[in-house]
Design a protein around this motif. Sequence first.
Motif: not given
Length: 281
Positions: A25-26, A43-48, A54-58, A110-113
């Motif tokens: 998963a991404p 949903e809110a995290l993924l939308r942002d 450029k953001a890798g952490m949410f 949330l973290y970006r792969r």
Amino acid sequence: MRVIANARNVGFGAAVNQAFASSQAPYLATLNDDAVAHPQWLEALLRDAEAHPKAGMFASQVRMADTLDLDSSGMLIAADGSSRQRGHGQPFGTFCWEADALFPSGSAALYRRSMLEQTGTFDESFFLYCEDVDLGLRARWAGWECRYVNDAVVEHRYSHSAGRASTLKAYYVERNRLCTAIKNFPVSMLLRAPWAALTRYFWHAVSILRGRGKAAEFVHGGQSAAMLPFLALRAHVAAAARLPRLLRERRRIFRSRAITSKQFEELLRRHSISARQVAAL
């Protein structure tokens, strides 16, 4: 849904890393077992995340389940490597206009792969506490940003699993903040860290005398105040035993950094918390 069951407690970081390794998963979402997400949290995290590549952490808006005051709106860091939740104990609307954070609390994030593949995942040797701090600082060194997503709401029973001020928590928090500083702090900050820690210890002692604050909470929970210096000493010995590995990790982080030490220090200064505030929260 796929469940990964371990025969023993492998620790927070190792368990999350297992899930990450078993997926393509991404994004990786983390949610503590003592936290309950509102329906639109993910949903809110993924939308942002989709809107800010450029953001890798949410970071989520984490509320304390009993009072609905803030538990966390991102994290802050002190000069000795201690960390605390931004806005802890404040009304949940306090940071609704903020979009920036230093890094998220791992209790709901949330973290970006692509970021995790570059920086590495959670440090499994931490076992419990501060893994999110270490990962967040490593990501910042690599040039990744962190976003605070006010609409991503979670209710958290704060330290329900290990206790708000238990001996277990006191030891791991102290040991792992030492490991975090050794791995991630520039030399100038690392040299100042012991003096900052002494200042924090002083304010912990004051908090016991005043009957309020984190150390006082430890004593009110039935523990002896004399246990705290013992736990701090034990934490220092454990960190010293890990020094060769920590220094290897430090060299790896600094070889691949995307910002200068001056930029890193300025970033931490913008998201800093004093030793007195650390002792109080």
